[in-house]
Scaffold this motif. Structure first.
Motif, PDB file in Angstrom:
ATOM      1  N   CYS A   8     -37.752  18.665  29.896  1.00 38.88           N
ATOM      2  CA  CYS A   8     -38.656  18.000  28.946  1.00 38.88           C
ATOM      3  C   CYS A   8     -40.024  17.722  29.553  1.00 38.88           C
ATOM      4  CB  CYS A   8     -38.031  16.711  28.440  1.00 38.88           C
ATOM      5  SG  CYS A   8     -37.710  15.504  29.739  1.00 38.88           S
ATOM      6  N   LYS A   9     -40.335  18.395  30.656  1.00 36.16           N
ATOM      7  CA  LYS A   9     -41.608  18.138  31.324  1.00 36.16           C
ATOM      8  C   LYS A   9     -42.801  18.488  30.426  1.00 36.16           C
ATOM      9  CE  LYS A   9     -42.170  17.108  35.788  1.00 36.16           C
ATOM     10  NZ  LYS A   9     -41.569  17.260  37.103  1.00 36.16           N
ATOM     11  N   CYS A  10     -43.767  17.594  30.383  1.00 36.37           N
ATOM     12  CA  CYS A  10     -44.956  17.796  29.564  1.00 36.37           C
ATOM     13  C   CYS A  10     -46.177  17.314  30.326  1.00 36.37           C
ATOM     14  CB  CYS A  10     -44.871  16.962  28.288  1.00 36.37           C
ATOM     15  SG  CYS A  10     -44.137  17.835  26.936  1.00 36.37           S
ATOM     16  N   THR A  11     -47.350  17.712  29.832  1.00 35.32           N
ATOM     17  CA  THR A  11     -48.583  17.235  30.438  1.00 35.32           C
ATOM     18  C   THR A  11     -49.030  15.947  29.760  1.00 35.32           C
ATOM     19  OG1 THR A  11     -49.201  19.507  30.867  1.00 35.32           O
ATOM     20  CG2 THR A  11     -50.938  17.868  31.074  1.00 35.32           C
ATOM     21  N   LYS A  12     -49.222  14.924  30.555  1.00 28.39           N
ATOM     22  CA  LYS A  12     -49.843  13.698  30.072  1.00 28.39           C
ATOM     23  C   LYS A  12     -51.317  13.823  30.398  1.00 28.39           C
ATOM     24  CE  LYS A  12     -49.523  10.109  32.890  1.00 28.39           C
ATOM     25  NZ  LYS A  12     -50.859   9.877  33.441  1.00 28.39           N
ATOM     26  N   THR A  13     -52.186  13.744  29.391  1.00 27.95           N
ATOM     27  CA  THR A  13     -53.610  13.919  29.669  1.00 27.95           C
ATOM     28  C   THR A  13     -54.274  12.609  30.038  1.00 27.95           C
ATOM     29  OG1 THR A  13     -53.865  14.005  27.280  1.00 27.95           O
ATOM     30  CG2 THR A  13     -54.125  16.062  28.459  1.00 27.95           C
ATOM     31  N   VAL A  60     -45.063   3.401  38.777  1.00 29.22           N
ATOM     32  CA  VAL A  60     -46.128   3.486  37.783  1.00 29.22           C
ATOM     33  C   VAL A  60     -46.962   4.723  38.076  1.00 29.22           C
ATOM     34  CG1 VAL A  60     -48.084   2.291  36.777  1.00 29.22           C
ATOM     35  CG2 VAL A  60     -46.152   0.986  37.643  1.00 29.22           C
ATOM     36  N   SER A  61     -47.253   5.496  37.027  1.00 29.63           N
ATOM     37  CA  SER A  61     -48.003   6.739  37.233  1.00 29.63           C
ATOM     38  C   SER A  61     -49.483   6.435  37.429  1.00 29.63           C
ATOM     39  CB  SER A  61     -47.834   7.652  36.025  1.00 29.63           C
ATOM     40  OG  SER A  61     -48.657   7.180  34.974  1.00 29.63           O
ATOM     41  N   ILE A  88     -45.210  14.920  33.473  1.00 30.20           N
ATOM     42  CA  ILE A  88     -44.221  13.848  33.440  1.00 30.20           C
ATOM     43  C   ILE A  88     -42.957  14.317  32.732  1.00 30.20           C
ATOM     44  CG2 ILE A  88     -45.864  11.917  33.518  1.00 30.20           C
ATOM     45  CD1 ILE A  88     -45.323  11.725  30.434  1.00 30.20           C
ATOM     46  N   GLN A  89     -41.830  13.673  33.038  1.00 24.25           N
ATOM     47  CA  GLN A  89     -40.577  13.934  32.338  1.00 24.25           C
ATOM     48  C   GLN A  89     -40.504  12.968  31.159  1.00 24.25           C
ATOM     49  OE1 GLN A  89     -38.645  13.551  36.347  1.00 24.25           O
ATOM     50  NE2 GLN A  89     -37.007  14.624  35.304  1.00 24.25           N
ATOM     51  N   HIS A 113     -36.747  23.678  39.711  1.00 26.12           N
ATOM     52  CA  HIS A 113     -36.057  22.387  39.651  1.00 26.12           C
ATOM     53  C   HIS A 113     -37.046  21.230  39.569  1.00 26.12           C
ATOM     54  CE1 HIS A 113     -31.743  22.529  39.786  1.00 26.12           C
ATOM     55  NE2 HIS A 113     -31.764  23.515  40.653  1.00 26.12           N
ATOM     56  N   GLY A 114     -38.334  21.528  39.653  1.00 23.01           N
ATOM     57  CA  GLY A 114     -39.331  20.465  39.589  1.00 23.01           C
ATOM     58  C   GLY A 114     -39.563  19.803  40.939  1.00 23.01           C
ATOM     59  N   GLN A 115     -39.142  20.484  42.016  1.00 22.97           N
ATOM     60  CA  GLN A 115     -39.272  19.859  43.337  1.00 22.97           C
ATOM     61  C   GLN A 115     -40.719  19.668  43.754  1.00 22.97           C
ATOM     62  OE1 GLN A 115     -36.902  22.050  46.158  1.00 22.97           O
ATOM     63  NE2 GLN A 115     -34.978  21.606  45.105  1.00 22.97           N
ATOM     64  N   TYR A 116     -41.610  20.474  43.179  1.00 25.47           N
ATOM     65  CA  TYR A 116     -43.016  20.385  43.591  1.00 25.47           C
ATOM     66  C   TYR A 116     -43.935  20.013  42.432  1.00 25.47           C
ATOM     67  CZ  TYR A 116     -41.089  22.468  47.752  1.00 25.47           C
ATOM     68  OH  TYR A 116     -40.326  22.677  48.871  1.00 25.47           O
ATOM     69  N   ASP A 117     -43.366  19.588  41.306  1.00 26.41           N
ATOM     70  CA  ASP A 117     -44.187  19.225  40.154  1.00 26.41           C
ATOM     71  C   ASP A 117     -45.168  18.101  40.475  1.00 26.41           C
ATOM     72  OD1 ASP A 117     -43.260  21.114  38.433  1.00 26.41           O
ATOM     73  OD2 ASP A 117     -41.824  19.813  37.412  1.00 26.41           O
ATOM     74  N   TRP A 118     -44.753  17.199  41.355  1.00 18.19           N
ATOM     75  CA  TRP A 118     -45.607  16.056  41.709  1.00 18.19           C
ATOM     76  C   TRP A 118     -46.926  16.508  42.317  1.00 18.19           C
ATOM     77  CZ3 TRP A 118     -46.683  16.022  46.904  1.00 18.19           C
ATOM     78  CH2 TRP A 118     -45.837  16.784  47.707  1.00 18.19           C
ATOM     79  N   MET A 119     -46.991  17.768  42.799  1.00 19.20           N
ATOM     80  CA  MET A 119     -48.242  18.260  43.393  1.00 19.20           C
ATOM     81  C   MET A 119     -49.301  18.571  42.339  1.00 19.20           C
ATOM     82  SD  MET A 119     -46.750  20.795  46.353  1.00 19.20           S
ATOM     83  CE  MET A 119     -48.344  21.550  46.681  1.00 19.20           C
ATOM     84  N   ASN A 120     -48.868  18.669  41.061  1.00 21.24           N
ATOM     85  CA  ASN A 120     -49.795  18.993  39.970  1.00 21.24           C
ATOM     86  C   ASN A 120     -50.495  20.334  40.172  1.00 21.24           C
ATOM     87  OD1 ASN A 120     -49.419  16.772  38.298  1.00 21.24           O
ATOM     88  ND2 ASN A 120     -50.875  15.522  39.452  1.00 21.24           N
TER      89      ASN A 120
END
Lengths: 357, 366
Positions: free
Chosen positions: B326-331, B343-344, B351-352, A86-93
């Motif tokens: 739609c999650k992708c890697t922003k480099t 703001v990122s 990012i979505q 669900h993306g709950q931990y995506d912010w952790m990178n």
């Protein structure tokens, strides 16, 4: 569903967004520590279960091994896999916890799950005809769906679905009901079928071929134990999920009433279509916090362990707007699910008479 | 070793079947981390051994990478990953030590200056302790020692000295015969990074001409000019290496051009992690790195729409920020979350696309 004015819906969205923003702003070390602790527990239980299983000829060891592996699968599917995807931990990178690349320990491929669950089910929750999770196309749970004589046997369908739940979920996107009605062709589903056999094969190979053969003299015990662990997970996962949307009070919606809906209406629908159940800490953890199905549907990408502390705030907001906050003990909620499956297996005439009585 | 590859391959295949992971060894990471973090397989770990203060705002971090790390050449960089409050941040830094040192005792050094407002560099200065384990990428970069022996000119500014320290020591160790000059611009003498190493090099390496220029010592600031370049004998024949703040690099390229030194004789490397370029306004050039496509951001339009304008077909679902399909890697670059207004950070992250609005130039892996 309770009728709210547009102004009320906007205010509701604002109130819920505020809870969401507060949680988002607070994400950090605590969440990272929590999920890594769960990951460590999962690995311990899985390795422990696999190591104990060959010694399952000693009955207490067999019980411990099956319980350990079963709990590992439950934790991985519900508190880790479902929530990570669900993306709950995506912010952790952390690439190991990335929603788009995580692959979980069950037959359904993560790609198929992300489409049918994250997108379809969470966007069109409980809209009859759009949310294919509502009854999984094998159960009739609402009079929006016309009764058919085959429905009278749907309790058998239910038993089969709950026992073989991971295989059912794996084939969910096949959309057999649309294949039967010739709405889509089997040809369109060939890539999915291929992936199903790959992932299903991988899962079956691991539990029913590789580990039994690895300890050949006790292969039948390992085979039986692994099947037992999968069964425990199937029963628990399906029961938890059914308690989330199929309880007596959980509402359904028509496509018309949701056309062009506002964020506030989406929120209201998520709350009205979901139901919680109560329980101790471990009931919450082992359900992947789907015991807080309402909070999960309102905030699907907030780390699930936070639902426990967010719940009182959500409940207070529901009270403010007069929205039913559907919760109860696990046993009570499950009973209403079983009753619903039984009731809707009957023709409407009989059901209404029975319900009136 | 011939047989080990097929065995490794089949074990890896088996591991993927058993653990549902592309890198099956990483399955055990949660278990080995508390025992010995250098056993982690999910990334290449490196342990902080020592932290040395260079100047008031610069420290050298001595790291010992795990044995798996593949090494580096002088002048190269690495991506370093650190976990700060649960979030993994990855930033590029130059290696300031030599490959010879790594071969000898297995350690490498990164010399890092606090970037004003920089999250990672400041955190490293304030919180990093010996014993902490960080993630290390393979070394990369082509700011390398020359392939043939010829006279060299290095122009460095501030912490831009770090890859040059590695290059100079490597050249000296290899008994590089041609003359080597370094023009090193610092604000004041107290800002000289690697002072001991530079003065020691001058002592034992006759071919080395060191000039440290204090740009802010007097009331009138000193900029790179002909008065500095004229002191370099045979400057026209020199191969030039530049590393420093953008202003200095631009000025140096310009001046060297006037001396008739062509661009292919000037090697330039990035200086530091790009500072946040958040302008408060949306818009900017969006680069899709995999497809090589570019599109100018439209005011307020999310990246998903922009990608579709560029005739790309990224995966998507709800288009309202719920499903994360739609999650992708922003480099690189900064985006604003259109739901939260947040703001990122400027570095690499997930990012979505459907709710991310670019603010200035952005690069997306698509």
């Amino acid at each position: 569903m309770i009728k709210l004015t547009n102004e009320q819906l906007d205010a509701l969205a604002k109130d819920l967004d505020a809870i969401r923003d507060e949680a988002l702003a607070d994400l950090g070390e605590r969440d990272a520590k929590y999920i890594r602790k769960i990951l460590r527990l999962h690995r311990t239980l899985e390795v422990g279960g696999r190591v104990m299983m060959p010694f399952g000829f000693i009955p207490p060891v067999f019980v411990a091994a099956v319980a350990s592996l079963g709990l590992a699968k439950i934790l991985e599917n519900m508190e880790i896999g479902h929530n990570v995807m669900h993306g709950q931990y995506d912010w952790m990178n952390d690439p190991a916890l990335n929603s788009q690349t995580y692959e979980w320990d069950t037959v359904c491929t993560s790609d198929s799950w992300r489409r049918t669950h994250n997108y379809e089910h969470h966007t069109y929750t409980n809209i009859i005809g759009k949310d294919r999770d509502y009854g999984y196309a094998v159960l009739r749970l609402s009079d929006d769906q016309k009764w058919h004589p085959a429905h009278s046997l749907q309790f058998i369908n239910y038993i089969l679905l709950t026992v073989f739940f991971q295989w059912g979920v794996g084939l969910h996107e096949l959309e057999t009901e649309k294949l039967r009605s010739r709405e889509i062709r089997l040809r369109d589903k060939l890539p999915l079928i291929k992936e199903f056999f790959q992932k299903g094969g991988r899962q079956a190979f691991k539990d029913y071929v590789f580990f039994p053969l690895l300890t050949l003299p006790v292969a039948p015990i390992v085979l039986l134990g692994n099947a037992g662990a999968n069964l425990i997970r199937n029963l628990w996962a399906s029961t938890v999920i059914f308690c989330g949307h199929f309880t007596e009070q959980a509402e359904t919606f028509t496509e018309e009433e949701c056309e062009g809906e506002s964020k506030g209406h989406w929120y209201l629908r998520q709350i009205s279509g979901s139901s919680n159940f109560t329980g101790g800490l471990w009931v919450h953890i082992l359900s992947g916090h789907l015991s807080h199905q309402i909070e999960h549907h309102v905030f699907p990408d907030i780390p699930a362990h936070r639902y426990r502390e967010m719940a009182p705030k959500v409940q207070a907001i529901c009270e403010k707007y007069g929205i039913t906050y559907n919760t109860g003990s696990f046993g009570r909620q499950y009973m209403t699910v079983l009753r619903k499956i039984a009731h809707y297996s009957l023709p409407d005439r009989v059901r209404l008479k029975l319900q009136a009585a | 070793m011939l047989s080990s590859n097929p065995i490794k391959k089949s074990l890896n295949w088996l591991g993927r079947q058993l653990f549902n992971q592309e890198n099956p060894a990483a399955f055990f990471d949660p278990l080995v981390t508390p025992i010995n973090p250098l056993w982690i397989r999910g990334f290449t770990p490196a342990q902080v051994q020592d932290i040395i203060t260079e100047t008031a705002d610069t420290k050298t971090f001595v790291l010992k990478p795990s044995n798996r790390w593949s090494g580096f050449e002088a002048g190269q960089h690495v991506n370093l990953s650190v976990d700060i409050d649960g979030v993994r941040y990855t930033r590029t830094f130059s290696l300031s030590s030599t490959p010879a040192r790594w071969a000898e005792d297995g350690t490498i050094t990164l010399t890092i200056k606090r970037l004003p407002g920089g999250l990672v560099t400041n955190w490293m200065h304030d919180n990093l302790k010996a014993g902490t384990v960080l993630g290390l990428s393979k070394a990369f970069g082509d700011f390398l020692v020359p392939t043939s022996v010829e006279p060299l000119l290095f122009i460095a500014g501030g912490s831009g000295i770090t890859p040059i320290l590695s290059l100079l020591e490597t050249l000296e160790k290899d008994h590089y015969r041609a003359p080597v000059a370094l023009l090193y611009f610092v604000r004041t003498q107290a800002d000289v990074i690697g002072a001991e190493r530079l003065y020691a090099l001058r002592q034992r390496w006759p071919a080395f001409n060191l000039q440290v220029v204090h740009s802010q010592e007097d009331s009138k600031p000193v900029y790179l000019g002909e008065q500095h370049l004229d002191t370099i004998p045979g400057i026209k024949a020199r191969l030039c290496y530049l590393c420093g703040p953008k202003g200095l690099m631009d000025l140096a390229s310009d001046l060297l051009g006037k001396y008739g030194i062509s661009d292919d004789r000037i090697r330039v490397t990035f200086f530091s992690a790009p500072a946040p370029v958040f302008t408060g306004e949306s818009g900017g050039l969006v680069t899709f790195s995999r497809s090589g496509k570019e599109v100018e951001a439209d005011d307020g339009k999310a990246l998903l729409e922009l990608a579709e304008t560029a005739k790309l077909n990224p995966k998507y679902g709800c288009r309202m920020g719920i499903c994360h399909q739609c999650k992708c890697t922003k480099t690189s670059g900064t985006v604003v979350n259109s739901l939260t207004g947040k703001v990122s950070s400027p570095g690499e992250e997930q990012i979505q696309l459907c709710i991310s609005v670019p603010q200035g130039p952005v690069t997306i892996e698509l």
